[in-house]
Design an enzyme around this catalytic site. Structure first.
Site, PDB file in Angstrom:
ATOM      1  N   ASP A   1      10.728  24.480  -0.370  1.00 48.64           N
ATOM      2  CA  ASP A   1       9.714  24.166  -1.375  1.00 48.64           C
ATOM      3  C   ASP A   1       8.405  24.890  -1.096  1.00 48.64           C
ATOM      4  OD1 ASP A   1       8.705  22.291  -3.574  1.00 48.64           O
ATOM      5  OD2 ASP A   1       7.351  21.767  -1.925  1.00 48.64           O
TER       6      ASP A   1
ATOM      7  N   GLU B   1      11.424  28.839  -2.936  1.00 48.94           N
ATOM      8  CA  GLU B   1      10.728  28.593  -4.211  1.00 48.94           C
ATOM      9  C   GLU B   1       9.430  29.379  -4.183  1.00 48.94           C
ATOM     10  OE1 GLU B   1       8.786  25.027  -6.929  1.00 48.94           O
ATOM     11  OE2 GLU B   1       8.402  25.153  -4.785  1.00 48.94           O
TER      12      GLU B   1
END
Length: 549
Positions: free
Chosen positions: A221, A286
């Site tokens: 993330d 990401e």
């Protein structure tokens, strides 16, 4: 035959450190299905989805044809950002079940040939994490340097102009120790200091914990945020920002608060941990950035992430010429041997059926599942689920609460999966944590699974064809010259070639084809088996896959 192809892109061997010359890895051949666990299936009647609910629906994922399930966070959390504010990286929040439930999901997924990918959240923790509680005890606390603390600017106020992605300053004043701490997201999500080797060692331990339990990979993330400018310089203003209409976070160019050169060293060391478990584990990054910067995250000699998520199909206007140019540019910028990927939807962005409309969502599905690279499918998109209007009193997302009326809230794309036409759509026996769509009585798995013209049936057919034909999963890609609303390209492997032709507009269109073929699959009824010769005629909002002779 001449099909207008321009410079085919050949599937090259993997980067150094991979398995050059051997069979492709599962994540190259396969399709990833993202589950937002709060909204997939409730098993215990509390209105919130959980791990036992995912376990119950694994057979559906197998039936659909998914090769891997990416599960968004289920770690212990105060849920200020619904799991992205973690208090314990090596456990399961009781709302989602237990570590025993996680082990069962992995075991049963593997028994069905489905891999399991987890969210890894390296940039920040919850402000209730034991590490942060210790860090803010005093300036001399042993873990003080595990987070990013700074004195006030001369004359007072935050140390610099960095902004939080969720509104306001990225700095929060701590009256107890009289310093500011950095939070790229909510103030309840303090940023970890990855320049401290102890932090890096602790987070590598987290990676090993989940890989030891059988996880097949990680989706990392916000990885570009992990390292910040060591001089803490102000971010420059964004000259393209439009006050009042754009996200306030975009008022600055994040040159110093994100995407720093040292991040690639951090990723290389993280990748080395993953590679220590053998070549079958995957690490996905990401990264929201321009494509020129995204491709840098493949790393030096391929030692970065296996692939950084490519969000162009989410962000770009739904226009054939724009998307054609973007695909060509992305393919041209990929480092030698780098593996591409494509994403149409996720838990942060508007659903594809709401962005492009239900008719074009079928065309989009064909695009996603025929482009070269690994596709990721967001739960419910295979049904054509759309954004759900959330009444003000039901809003959950802190982004919407912090910046009301901007349309930035993510609740509309996180509503419960629509399984059948019963009350609460088969998701729960009680009222779900977010409201259901008004169309859930007809847009659901039960209603669509036996309908030969449904969105779900189209997805199953696309996934089956992709699995059956190496040309569509591992084959070469080449653009085809097309005009106006038509996007076209070929996929080829061995002696098999397919032409993918997509009409991204509502009016009929045509494409010149240099030779014969047969329609293998179409987005609209009645096209399969139709012969194609010199001219391919497409109905409005129609896509076809043509097997070329």
């Amino acid at each position: 035959m001449s099909d207008g192809r321009e410079g085919a892109v050949t599937a090259a061997p993997l980067f150094a450190g991979g398995n050059e010359g051997s069979e492709p890895r599962w994540w190259q051949r396969g399709v990833i299905y993202q589950v937002y666990p709060r909204s997939f299936q409730d098993s215990n009647g509390d209105g919130v989805g959980d791990l036992p609910g995912i376990l119950r629906r694994l057979e559906y994922l197998k039936w659909l044809g998914a090769d891997a399930v990416w599960i968004s966070p289920f770690y212990p959390s105060p849920m200020r950002d619904f799991g992205y504010d973690v208090t314990d990286h090596e456990a399961v929040d009781k709302a989602f079940g237990s570590i025993v439930d996680f082990d069962a999901v992995v075991r049963e997924a593997h028994a069905r040939g489905i891999r399991v990918i987890l969210d890894f959240i390296p940039n920040h923790t919850s402000n209730r994490h034991p590490w942060f509680l210790e860090s803010r005890l005093s300036r001399e606390a042993p873990r003080r340097d595990w987070y990013i603390w700074r004195d006030a600017a001369p004359g007072g106020g935050p140390p610099n102009n960095w902004r939080s992605a969720f509104g306001g300053s990225a700095w929060e004043w701590d009256s107890h120790t009289r310093q500011y701490y950095l939070h790229t997201f909510l103030r309840e999500q303090p940023d970890l200091n990855w320049r401290n080797p102890a932090v890096e060692r602790a987070m590598h331990h987290v990676v090993r914990f989940w890989l030891d339990r059988g996880a097949d990979g990680l989706r990392v993330d916000a990885v570009q945020k992990v390292i910040k400018d060591h001089l803490f310089r102000d971010d420059p203003p964004n000259p393209a920002y439009v006050e009042g209409s754009d996200d306030p976070y975009d008022a600055l160019l994040h040159e110093h608060s994100s995407d720093q050169p040292e991040i690639h060293d951090v990723i290389e060391r993280m990748r080395a941990v993953v590679d220590g478990y053998g070549g079958d584990r995957v690490m996905i990054g990401e990264i929201y950035n321009e494509v020129e910067r995204i491709v840098a995250y493949y790393g030096r000699d391929g030692r970065g992430v296996h692939f950084p998520y490519n969000f162009q199909l989410i962000k770009l206007p739904w226009d054939a010429r724009v998307i054609d140019a973007a695909i060509r540019r992305y393919e041209s910028l990929l480092p030698p041997g780098a593996w591409p990927n494509w994403v149409l939807g996720n838990h942060d962005r508007a659903r594809v059926a709401s962005r492009v409309g239900p008719a074009q969502a079928r065309v989009a599905a064909m695009l996603l599942l025929t482009l070269r690279g690994t596709p990721t499918l967001y739960y419910g998109d295979e049904l054509g689920m759309r954004n759900v209007d959330i009444p003000p009193e039901r809003v959950q997302d802190p982004w919407e609460k912090n910046l009301p009326g901007r349309g930035l809230g993510r609740d509309p794309v996180r509503t419960p999966m629509q399984w059948d036409g019963s009350r609460n759509a088969g998701f729960s026996d009680v009222e779900p944590w977010l409201p259901l769509s008004r169309d859930c009585s007809r847009v659901n798995v039960r209603a669509q699974e036996r309908d030969p013209t449904s969105m779900l049936t189209l997805h199953r057919a696309l996934l089956a064809l992709r699995r059956r034909e190496p040309a569509l999963s591992m084959g070469d890609w080449a653009p085809v010259q097309a005009e106006e609303s038509v996007l076209a390209f070929t996929r080829s492997h061995g002696g098999t070639r397919f032409l993918v032709a997509l009409n991204m507009g509502p009016e009929p269109a045509s494409l010149r084809v240099g030779g014969p073929g047969t329609v293998e699959l179409g987005t609209l009824p009645g096209s399969e088996g139709q012969p194609v010769d010199r001219t391919l005629r497409l109905r409005g909002d129609e896509g076809v896959i043509v097997r070329l002779a």
